[in-house]
Design an enzyme around this catalytic site. Structure first.
Site, PDB file in Angstrom:
ATOM      1  N   LYS A  36      38.507  45.553  40.664  1.00  0.00           N
ATOM      2  CA  LYS A  36      37.165  45.370  39.870  1.00  0.00           C
ATOM      3  C   LYS A  36      36.116  44.878  40.953  1.00  0.00           C
ATOM      4  O   LYS A  36      34.932  45.277  40.742  1.00  0.00           O
ATOM      5  CB  LYS A  36      37.338  44.324  38.602  1.00  0.00           C
ATOM      6  CG  LYS A  36      38.272  44.527  37.725  1.00  0.00           C
ATOM      7  CD  LYS A  36      38.398  43.457  36.612  1.00  0.00           C
ATOM      8  CE  LYS A  36      38.659  42.186  37.190  1.00  0.00           C
ATOM      9  NZ  LYS A  36      40.317  41.959  37.300  1.00  0.00           N
ATOM     10  N   ARG A  66      36.960  37.263  30.096  1.00  0.00           N
ATOM     11  CA  ARG A  66      38.505  37.220  30.295  1.00  0.00           C
ATOM     12  C   ARG A  66      39.336  36.886  29.086  1.00  0.00           C
ATOM     13  O   ARG A  66      40.602  36.696  29.119  1.00  0.00           O
ATOM     14  CB  ARG A  66      38.795  36.345  31.274  1.00  0.00           C
ATOM     15  CG  ARG A  66      39.226  37.207  32.717  1.00  0.00           C
ATOM     16  CD  ARG A  66      39.683  35.803  33.611  1.00  0.00           C
ATOM     17  NE  ARG A  66      40.358  36.426  34.903  1.00  0.00           N
ATOM     18  CZ  ARG A  66      39.759  36.810  35.879  1.00  0.00           C
ATOM     19  NH1 ARG A  66      38.515  37.043  36.168  1.00  0.00           N
ATOM     20  NH2 ARG A  66      40.751  37.294  36.854  1.00  0.00           N
ATOM     21  N   ARG A  98      46.224  41.331  50.681  1.00  0.00           N
ATOM     22  CA  ARG A  98      44.930  40.984  50.708  1.00  0.00           C
ATOM     23  C   ARG A  98      44.560  39.983  51.765  1.00  0.00           C
ATOM     24  O   ARG A  98      45.344  39.233  51.692  1.00  0.00           O
ATOM     25  CB  ARG A  98      44.425  40.756  49.452  1.00  0.00           C
ATOM     26  CG  ARG A  98      43.235  41.157  49.115  1.00  0.00           C
ATOM     27  CD  ARG A  98      42.923  41.486  47.623  1.00  0.00           C
ATOM     28  NE  ARG A  98      43.135  40.212  46.661  1.00  0.00           N
ATOM     29  CZ  ARG A  98      42.624  40.308  45.322  1.00  0.00           C
ATOM     30  NH1 ARG A  98      42.117  41.537  44.810  1.00  0.00           N
ATOM     31  NH2 ARG A  98      42.837  39.116  44.691  1.00  0.00           N
ATOM     32  N   ARG A 108      43.843  34.650  50.081  1.00  0.00           N
ATOM     33  CA  ARG A 108      43.370  33.808  49.216  1.00  0.00           C
ATOM     34  C   ARG A 108      44.638  32.947  48.689  1.00  0.00           C
ATOM     35  O   ARG A 108      45.731  33.403  48.617  1.00  0.00           O
ATOM     36  CB  ARG A 108      43.021  34.654  48.028  1.00  0.00           C
ATOM     37  CG  ARG A 108      41.478  34.097  47.733  1.00  0.00           C
ATOM     38  CD  ARG A 108      40.756  35.103  46.638  1.00  0.00           C
ATOM     39  NE  ARG A 108      41.335  35.340  45.348  1.00  0.00           N
ATOM     40  CZ  ARG A 108      41.229  35.934  44.257  1.00  0.00           C
ATOM     41  NH1 ARG A 108      40.212  36.924  44.630  1.00  0.00           N
ATOM     42  NH2 ARG A 108      41.424  35.756  43.181  1.00  0.00           N
ATOM     43  N   ARG A 166      49.178  35.189  37.464  1.00  0.00           N
ATOM     44  CA  ARG A 166      47.767  35.805  36.776  1.00  0.00           C
ATOM     45  C   ARG A 166      48.074  37.084  36.069  1.00  0.00           C
ATOM     46  O   ARG A 166      47.112  37.255  35.107  1.00  0.00           O
ATOM     47  CB  ARG A 166      46.933  35.939  38.127  1.00  0.00           C
ATOM     48  CG  ARG A 166      46.380  34.889  38.797  1.00  0.00           C
ATOM     49  CD  ARG A 166      46.111  35.009  40.204  1.00  0.00           C
ATOM     50  NE  ARG A 166      45.227  36.064  40.460  1.00  0.00           N
ATOM     51  CZ  ARG A 166      44.876  36.553  41.750  1.00  0.00           C
ATOM     52  NH1 ARG A 166      45.624  36.405  42.784  1.00  0.00           N
ATOM     53  NH2 ARG A 166      43.993  37.511  41.841  1.00  0.00           N
TER      54      ARG A 166
HETATM   55  P1  ADP Z   1      41.433  38.358  40.045  1.00  0.00           P
HETATM   56  O1  ADP Z   1      40.585  39.350  38.990  1.00  0.00           O
HETATM   57  O2  ADP Z   1      41.931  39.121  41.163  1.00  0.00           O
HETATM   58  O3  ADP Z   1      42.501  37.396  39.267  1.00  0.00           O
HETATM   59  P2  ADP Z   1      38.842  36.463  40.399  1.00  0.00           P
HETATM   60  O4  ADP Z   1      38.202  36.313  41.709  1.00  0.00           O
HETATM   61  O5  ADP Z   1      38.325  37.353  39.302  1.00  0.00           O
HETATM   62  O6  ADP Z   1      40.454  37.217  40.643  1.00  0.00           O
HETATM   63  O7  ADP Z   1      39.640  35.103  39.472  1.00  0.00           O
HETATM   64  C1  ADP Z   1      40.303  34.278  40.063  1.00  0.00           C
HETATM   65  C2  ADP Z   1      40.567  33.017  39.356  1.00  0.00           C
HETATM   66  O8  ADP Z   1      39.295  32.405  38.880  1.00  0.00           O
HETATM   67  C3  ADP Z   1      41.333  33.320  38.084  1.00  0.00           C
HETATM   68  O9  ADP Z   1      42.759  33.453  38.253  1.00  0.00           O
HETATM   69  C4  ADP Z   1      40.746  32.084  37.263  1.00  0.00           C
HETATM   70  O10 ADP Z   1      41.743  30.870  37.576  1.00  0.00           O
HETATM   71  C5  ADP Z   1      39.368  32.210  37.638  1.00  0.00           C
HETATM   72  N1  ADP Z   1      38.431  32.841  36.771  1.00  0.00           N
HETATM   73  C6  ADP Z   1      37.599  33.761  37.080  1.00  0.00           C
HETATM   74  N2  ADP Z   1      36.893  34.538  36.290  1.00  0.00           N
HETATM   75  C7  ADP Z   1      37.327  33.861  34.966  1.00  0.00           C
HETATM   76  C8  ADP Z   1      37.084  33.556  33.628  1.00  0.00           C
HETATM   77  N3  ADP Z   1      35.994  34.571  33.283  1.00  0.00           N
HETATM   78  N4  ADP Z   1      37.630  32.826  32.915  1.00  0.00           N
HETATM   79  C9  ADP Z   1      38.301  31.961  33.240  1.00  0.00           C
HETATM   80  N5  ADP Z   1      38.820  31.772  34.328  1.00  0.00           N
HETATM   81  C10 ADP Z   1      38.277  32.518  35.389  1.00  0.00           C
END
Ligand code: ADP
Length: 218
Positions: A15, A90, A128, A161, A172
């Site tokens: 994404k 999400r 990554r 990360r 996750r």
């Molecule tokens: P990925 O899509 O690879 O899991 P992100 O960078 O989108 O990584 O998100 C990293 C973390 O940030 C998530 O595991 C969560 O803890 C938090 N996060 C990001 N976006 C949201 C969201 N829309 N709702 C809740 N938590 C979020």
């Protein structure tokens, strides 16, 4: 009416990579809640302190926190011509809140759902790496740096990360299955414009081209 492009898909489905490519091609802002939250953690703000432990455990931060971030961001003038949402919504609660915000802003939701096999995801994410100095992203398998685990631009040793370890990735993925996967059904049922795109067939540029074609923007 401008489009709000919503990228759905499990963590590691690409994404973020697609959002960067599409934002460049379409000339609209890329809004990543993950990036915004990580910036808050790095800056040590009150919000950052609240979400740090949740994020490093691979869990979702509470809806009201991300909802407030996104509502504020979508209210800025650069979103009037459309935007790309990466990592938001999400949960069903976030999607319901977003529907109201988009309607008020005159933005039309368009969903792109990236599908990738879970084994591919774990392999991708654990490979990554990022440059802590300039933010450049690498992948030891698909996009390795020239020199052993050092940034091509500035030679800084690369880091993973904190939430990219295999154990946290599994966490996750579980959060994704339980809380985010129901959004696919939610948007289909709502009759939203919905495109399914394989996220592991071809290079990132090829996948971006396929998405632009589906959007009629090629
Ligand atoms: P990925 O899509 O690879 O899991 P992100 O960078 O989108 O990584 O998100 C990293 C973390 O940030 C998530 O595991 C969560 O803890 C938090 N996060 C990001 N976006 C949201 C969201 N829309 N709702 C809740 N938590 C979020």
């Amino acid at each position: 009416m401008s489009d709000a492009l919503i990228l759905l898909g499990p963590p590691g489905s690409g994404k973020g990579t697609q959002a960067v490519l599409l934002a460049e091609r379409l000339g609209i802002p890329h809004i990543s809640t993950g990036d915004i939250l990580r910036e808050q953690v790095a800056a040590g703000t009150e919000l950052g302190r609240r979400v740090q432990a949740i994020m490093s455990a691979g869990q979702l931060v509470p809806d009201e926190l991300v909802n407030a971030i996104v509502e504020e961001r979508l209210g800025r003038p650069d979103c009037a011509g459309g935007c790309i949402l990466d990592g938001y919504p999400r949960t069903i609660g976030q999607a319901e809140q977003l529907a109201g915000v988009l309607a008020r802003r005159g933005l039309h939701p368009v969903i792109v759902n990236l599908a990738v096999d879970y084994n591919v995801i774990v392999a991708r994410i654990t490979a990554r790496r990022q440059c802590p100095a300039c933010g450049a992203s690498y992948n030891l398998i698909t996009n390795p740096p020239r020199e052993d685990e050092r940034c091509d631009r500035d030679g800084t040793p690369l880091v993973a990360r904190q939430d990219d370890s295999e154990q946290v990735v599994r966490q996750r993925l579980e959060a994704y299955e339980r809380q985010t996967l129901p959004l696919v059904e939610y948007y289909r049922r709502a009759g939203a414009v919905f495109h399914d795109v394989p996220g592991d067939e071809g290079s990132p540029e090829e996948i971006a081209r396929r998405i632009l074609k589906l959007l009629g923007k090629e």
